[in-house]
Motif scaffolding. Structure first.
Motif, PDB file in Angstrom:
ATOM      1  N   PHE A   3       0.854  -1.194   0.000  1.00 48.85           N
ATOM      2  CA  PHE A   3       0.000   0.000   0.000  1.00 48.85           C
ATOM      3  C   PHE A   3       0.887   1.242   0.000  1.00 48.85           C
ATOM      4  O   PHE A   3       2.098   1.157   0.208  1.00 48.85           O
ATOM      5  N   MET A   4       0.262   2.404  -0.241  1.00 49.32           N
ATOM      6  CA  MET A   4       0.998   3.674  -0.268  1.00 49.32           C
ATOM      7  C   MET A   4       0.288   4.704   0.607  1.00 49.32           C
ATOM      8  O   MET A   4      -0.936   4.689   0.719  1.00 49.32           O
ATOM      9  N   CYS A   5       1.083   5.572   1.215  1.00 46.75           N
ATOM     10  CA  CYS A   5       0.524   6.737   1.911  1.00 46.75           C
ATOM     11  C   CYS A   5       0.664   7.921   0.957  1.00 46.75           C
ATOM     12  O   CYS A   5       1.783   8.318   0.618  1.00 46.75           O
ATOM     13  N   VAL A   6      -0.474   8.462   0.514  1.00 40.22           N
ATOM     14  CA  VAL A   6      -0.480   9.470  -0.549  1.00 40.22           C
ATOM     15  C   VAL A   6      -1.221  10.720  -0.067  1.00 40.22           C
ATOM     16  O   VAL A   6      -2.288  10.601   0.548  1.00 40.22           O
ATOM     17  N   PRO A   7      -0.672  11.931  -0.338  1.00 43.28           N
ATOM     18  CA  PRO A   7      -1.415  13.158   0.017  1.00 43.28           C
ATOM     19  C   PRO A   7      -2.763  13.192  -0.701  1.00 43.28           C
ATOM     20  O   PRO A   7      -2.834  12.917  -1.903  1.00 43.28           O
ATOM     21  N   LEU A   8      -3.821  13.500   0.032  1.00 44.33           N
ATOM     22  CA  LEU A   8      -5.151  13.593  -0.583  1.00 44.33           C
ATOM     23  C   LEU A   8      -5.217  14.788  -1.532  1.00 44.33           C
ATOM     24  O   LEU A   8      -5.887  14.752  -2.559  1.00 44.33           O
ATOM     25  N   VAL A   9      -4.518  15.860  -1.144  1.00 43.42           N
ATOM     26  CA  VAL A   9      -4.455  17.087  -1.946  1.00 43.42           C
ATOM     27  C   VAL A   9      -2.983  17.459  -2.042  1.00 43.42           C
ATOM     28  O   VAL A   9      -2.203  17.143  -1.134  1.00 43.42           O
ATOM     29  N   HIS A  10      -2.585  18.122  -3.126  1.00 40.28           N
ATOM     30  CA  HIS A  10      -1.183  18.532  -3.242  1.00 40.28           C
ATOM     31  C   HIS A  10      -0.784  19.328  -2.003  1.00 40.28           C
ATOM     32  O   HIS A  10      -1.492  20.258  -1.592  1.00 40.28           O
ATOM     33  N   PRO A  11       0.349  18.952  -1.352  1.00 35.05           N
ATOM     34  CA  PRO A  11       0.727  19.589  -0.074  1.00 35.05           C
ATOM     35  C   PRO A  11       0.848  21.114  -0.146  1.00 35.05           C
ATOM     36  O   PRO A  11       0.705  21.791   0.873  1.00 35.05           O
ATOM     37  N   LEU A  12       1.099  21.662  -1.329  1.00 36.12           N
ATOM     38  CA  LEU A  12       1.264  23.117  -1.448  1.00 36.12           C
ATOM     39  C   LEU A  12      -0.031  23.825  -1.849  1.00 36.12           C
ATOM     40  O   LEU A  12      -0.071  25.050  -1.924  1.00 36.12           O
ATOM     41  N   PHE A  13      -1.078  23.047  -2.134  1.00 27.11           N
ATOM     42  CA  PHE A  13      -2.318  23.668  -2.613  1.00 27.11           C
ATOM     43  C   PHE A  13      -3.218  24.033  -1.435  1.00 27.11           C
ATOM     44  O   PHE A  13      -3.986  23.230  -0.940  1.00 27.11           O
ATOM     45  N   LYS A  14      -3.092  25.297  -0.994  1.00 24.83           N
ATOM     46  CA  LYS A  14      -3.924  25.765   0.113  1.00 24.83           C
ATOM     47  C   LYS A  14      -5.227  26.328  -0.446  1.00 24.83           C
ATOM     48  O   LYS A  14      -5.223  27.012  -1.467  1.00 24.83           O
ATOM     49  N   ARG A  15      -6.322  26.043   0.249  1.00 27.91           N
ATOM     50  CA  ARG A  15      -7.620  26.554  -0.184  1.00 27.91           C
ATOM     51  C   ARG A  15      -8.087  27.671   0.740  1.00 27.91           C
ATOM     52  O   ARG A  15      -7.754  27.676   1.919  1.00 27.91           O
ATOM     53  N   TRP A  41      -8.652   2.079  -4.322  1.00 25.96           N
ATOM     54  CA  TRP A  41      -8.770   3.101  -3.269  1.00 25.96           C
ATOM     55  C   TRP A  41      -9.003   2.424  -1.913  1.00 25.96           C
ATOM     56  O   TRP A  41      -8.454   2.831  -0.896  1.00 25.96           O
ATOM     57  N   ASN A  42      -9.827   1.367  -1.914  1.00 25.50           N
ATOM     58  CA  ASN A  42     -10.196   0.672  -0.665  1.00 25.50           C
ATOM     59  C   ASN A  42      -9.037  -0.057  -0.005  1.00 25.50           C
ATOM     60  O   ASN A  42      -9.037  -0.249   1.209  1.00 25.50           O
ATOM     61  N   THR A  43      -8.086  -0.529  -0.808  1.00 27.51           N
ATOM     62  CA  THR A  43      -7.075  -1.446  -0.265  1.00 27.51           C
ATOM     63  C   THR A  43      -5.635  -0.959  -0.371  1.00 27.51           C
ATOM     64  O   THR A  43      -4.779  -1.410   0.386  1.00 27.51           O
ATOM     65  N   LEU A  44      -5.357  -0.051  -1.298  1.00 25.73           N
ATOM     66  CA  LEU A  44      -3.955   0.286  -1.575  1.00 25.73           C
ATOM     67  C   LEU A  44      -3.520   1.656  -1.067  1.00 25.73           C
ATOM     68  O   LEU A  44      -2.334   1.965  -1.076  1.00 25.73           O
ATOM     69  N   ILE A  45      -4.474   2.478  -0.631  1.00 28.82           N
ATOM     70  CA  ILE A  45      -4.141   3.879  -0.329  1.00 28.82           C
ATOM     71  C   ILE A  45      -4.498   4.257   1.110  1.00 28.82           C
ATOM     72  O   ILE A  45      -5.603   3.993   1.581  1.00 28.82           O
ATOM     73  N   ILE A  46      -3.536   4.868   1.797  1.00 29.53           N
ATOM     74  CA  ILE A  46      -3.793   5.578   3.062  1.00 29.53           C
ATOM     75  C   ILE A  46      -3.623   7.064   2.736  1.00 29.53           C
ATOM     76  O   ILE A  46      -2.594   7.474   2.191  1.00 29.53           O
ATOM     77  N   GLY A  47      -4.629   7.873   3.046  1.00 35.05           N
ATOM     78  CA  GLY A  47      -4.587   9.296   2.685  1.00 35.05           C
ATOM     79  C   GLY A  47      -3.815  10.126   3.699  1.00 35.05           C
ATOM     80  O   GLY A  47      -4.031   9.997   4.903  1.00 35.05           O
ATOM     81  N   LYS A  48      -2.916  10.974   3.202  1.00 39.93           N
ATOM     82  CA  LYS A  48      -2.176  11.881   4.095  1.00 39.93           C
ATOM     83  C   LYS A  48      -2.871  13.241   4.106  1.00 39.93           C
ATOM     84  O   LYS A  48      -3.139  13.815   3.044  1.00 39.93           O
ATOM     85  N   LEU A  49      -3.161  13.735   5.301  1.00 40.04           N
ATOM     86  CA  LEU A  49      -3.783  15.056   5.415  1.00 40.04           C
ATOM     87  C   LEU A  49      -2.733  16.135   5.171  1.00 40.04           C
ATOM     88  O   LEU A  49      -1.545  15.937   5.439  1.00 40.04           O
ATOM     89  N   SER A  50      -3.170  17.292   4.677  1.00 43.23           N
ATOM     90  CA  SER A  50      -2.238  18.374   4.330  1.00 43.23           C
ATOM     91  C   SER A  50      -1.462  18.853   5.556  1.00 43.23           C
ATOM     92  O   SER A  50      -2.056  19.051   6.628  1.00 43.23           O
ATOM     93  N   PRO A  51      -0.147  19.050   5.425  1.00 38.74           N
ATOM     94  CA  PRO A  51       0.672  19.441   6.582  1.00 38.74           C
ATOM     95  C   PRO A  51       0.430  20.873   7.054  1.00 38.74           C
ATOM     96  O   PRO A  51       0.794  21.224   8.176  1.00 38.74           O
ATOM     97  N   HIS A  52      -0.204  21.707   6.201  1.00 36.01           N
ATOM     98  CA  HIS A  52      -0.404  23.114   6.589  1.00 36.01           C
ATOM     99  C   HIS A  52      -1.676  23.319   7.416  1.00 36.01           C
ATOM    100  O   HIS A  52      -2.005  24.445   7.792  1.00 36.01           O
ATOM    101  N   ILE A  53      -2.405  22.235   7.706  1.00 31.26           N
ATOM    102  CA  ILE A  53      -3.634  22.354   8.516  1.00 31.26           C
ATOM    103  C   ILE A  53      -3.251  22.650   9.964  1.00 31.26           C
ATOM    104  O   ILE A  53      -2.519  21.886  10.593  1.00 31.26           O
ATOM    105  N   LYS A  54      -3.751  23.777  10.476  1.00 33.92           N
ATOM    106  CA  LYS A  54      -3.452  24.179  11.867  1.00 33.92           C
ATOM    107  C   LYS A  54      -4.753  24.638  12.527  1.00 33.92           C
ATOM    108  O   LYS A  54      -5.018  25.834  12.655  1.00 33.92           O
TER     109      LYS A  54
END
Length: 588
Positions: A3-15, A41-54
């Motif tokens: 499996f992979m740990c993948v950012p759900l959204v590009h780490p630099l893309f702030k909304r 999606w169900n078995t291979l991916i762990i989603g990484k939350l954006s690091p800029h969330i505070k």
């Protein structure tokens, strides 16, 4: 890689959700779900939350934006059907109160999403000071960050730990404490690996020992960082080799596979007749019956040496004979001692008696007399030189061995021998959020709400941390001169480091005869024996412990004319309620 740990959204893309021109920005905020099929999606991916969330920022605008961003990403993870999401915990609960509230809201809802909280094994401040000359002083252990976070989230079972392995490992005791936590994976930065003589990545001896410790918890491995070798598969191959090297395949491991930390109600063979399958499993134990046979041989030799009439047969009563393994052990021991014996095989289960009668007819003939009767109600035609039984439970006396043997004691000669001659129970304080959550999940509409926290469970303990070493509790000896089998004792345990008390693990050891023993106590466990798992006594509410605290626990074994039951309570560091008063939740 599985499996992979993948950012759900590009780490630099702030909304922007509050104000400003960025709020009007059009277009998608991340990739569409069709880049993978649903099963991937169900078995291979762990989603990484954006690091800029505070979400705990003092800046109201940043705080509000972060909250909306976090909700958006959690909603996306649910939409994609991910197994889980992960984020890094860098500080204590004071700086993460709002984050814990939002995560708690999410995991308390109906969604099945797991949250893997990345926690460094060593405080980064401590690591930074390892490069400096001055001492960093006392810093908070990252375990405290995790502990406070999961308490605020009410020990939710969807929360897990992704433990970031540090270059300098903490003390052994601190590592052991993590064994009592729901560690889902170990994260290995590629900088941890060193190059061996052949040019391949390997881990240091200390890190290999760490992997072996966590292998029994079936943790995953996650690799992070820059690839520093020709191929990234080198890391995978090495970690897979390490994992396979950790797998043990002894008799105990094969028998216990699938039962790790699985709660089972103790057998009640006096009340319920055991099934054929249960007998068959216990008869396969490679250690127990050979020890019994040795003990019976020594007992026969001891009786034989005192016989005035050398031609007299030695009388052996096997009480609770089951399907006859102890009868076989007695006959084998007598043959080895070159002594003629007469065996009474007493068994109350009419279905097991069928097997005994078939063996009596076809194999044992006149050496064995099968008695279909409860041993407490049987009137023996003669007194026994030796009484043999296997009535012990995971806590020694918890399958009513004392009461059963008291019923047969009147037929033991004054100088007669009982096998076992004595047995002692042990208890130890234990931390295991897994077991606490397992007990919490139990539901029974016919019992009151606290019933499951006032019941003892047989469990193959794996995901736990021993807060202190086991101490002896109750001892029973046979033949028994005392008429009262009730007991009471107080035990005091010293807490070595900050931890959480979830209950008490229970063990026993027994002296069969002379120096022949059986034990499930960890420090003296009989190698290869699998007939008994430990027992677990839960407590209603977890107790936060500080290093240097004393745990004072009170244990009672209570008896009346119909039942036996245990009661227990804690008086230090905080007084707590009596568990199972009057046997209201569980009796034997």
């Amino acid at each position: 890689y599985e499996f992979m740990c993948v950012p759900l959204v590009h780490p630099l893309f702030k909304r922007e959700f509050v104000s400003g021109s960025a709020k009007k920005r059009t277009g998608p905020f991340t990739r569409p779900d069709i880049v993978l099929c649903s099963s991937d999606w169900n078995t291979l991916i762990i989603g990484k939350l954006s690091p800029h969330i505070k979400v705990d920022s003092k800046n109201p605008s940043l705080k509000k934006n972060s909250e909306e961003t976090l909700k958006q990403e959690l909603a996306l993870a649910s939409h994609l059907g991910l197994v889980g999401v992960t984020f890094k915990l860098t500080k204590g609960i004071k700086e993460n109160a709002n984050l814990s509230r939002i995560i708690c809201d999410k995991v308390s809802s109906m969604c099945s999403l797991q949250v893997w909280i990345q926690v460094p094994m060593e405080n980064p401040i401590k690591q930074a000071y390892s490069y400096r000359e001055e001492d960093c002083g006392k810093v908070e252990s990252p375990w405290e960050w995790w502990n406070a976070f999961r308490i605020v989230c009410d020990y939710n079972r969807k929360l897990g730990v992704a433990l970031i392995v540090s270059h300098d490992l903490p003390d052994q005791e601190e590592i052991d404490r993590w064994l009592g936590e729901p560690v889902k994976c170990l994260i290995f930065p590629t900088t941890l690996f060193i190059t061996n003589k052949k040019g391949y990545p390997v881990l240091s001896k200390a890190h290999q020992a760490l992997v072996k410790k966590f292998a029994m918890l079936e943790v995953q491995f996650v690799l992070t960082g820059q690839n520093r070798y020709q191929s990234i598969t080198y890391y995978h191959n090495y970690l897979e080799y390490l994992w396979k090297d950790c797998e043990s395949d002894g008799a105990v491991e094969r028998y216990a596979r699938g039962y790790e930390d699985y709660l089972q109600c103790p057998l009640q063979p006096l009340m319920d007749n055991l099934e054929s399958q249960t007998y068959e499993v216990f008869e396969k134990d490679p250690v127990k019956y050979s020890q019994y046979q040795t003990a019976i041989y020594q007992a026969i030799s001891a009786v034989k040496s005192k016989l005035e009439d050398k031609s007299r047969k030695i009388v052996i009563m096997v009480v609770g004979a089951g399907r006859g393994p102890l009868v076989r052990a007695s006959l084998n021991a007598a043959k080895k001692a070159n002594q003629s014996i007469k065996v009474y095989a007493v068994e109350k289960n009419p279905n097991a008696v069928l097997t005994l009668q078939a063996l009596e007819k076809d194999l044992w003939e006149d050496k064995v007399t099968v008695v279909s009767c409860d041993m407490r109600e049987w009137n023996s035609p003669e007194n026994a030189d030796i009484v043999v039984s296997e009535l012990l439970g995971s806590f020694g006396d918890n399958e009513l061995s004392p009461e059963c043997l008291d019923g047969i004691q009147r037929f033991v000669k004054p100088d007669g021998i009982c096998i076992p001659t004595s047995y002692t129970s042990y208890i130890a304080p234990v931390q295991s959020s897994k077991l606490y959550n397992e007990v919490r999940q139990c539901r029974d509409k016919d019992k009151h709400t606290l019933a499951h926290f006032e019941t003892s469970y047989v469990v193959h303990l794996q995901n736990k941390y021993d807060i202190a070493k086991p101490q002896p509790l109750f001892t029973f000896k046979h033949p028994n001169n005392a008429t009262d089998n009730s007991r009471y004792d107080t035990k005091v345990f010293k807490v070595r480091q900050n931890s959480v008390l979830h209950g008490f693990s229970g063990y026993f050891d027994t002296v069969l005869f002379n120096n022949i023993t059986l034990s499930i106590k960890p420090s003296t466990h009989s190698p290869g024996m699998f007939s008994w798992f430990p027992i677990f006594f839960p407590i209603r509410e977890p107790i936060q412990l500080k290093a240097g605290d004393q745990i004072v626990v009170h244990f009672w074994r209570q008896c009346n004319s119909k039942n036996v039951w245990y009661e227990w309570c804690i008086s230090e560091p905080f007084p707590g309620p009596i568990h199972n008063p009057g046997g209201r939740s569980y009796t034997i």
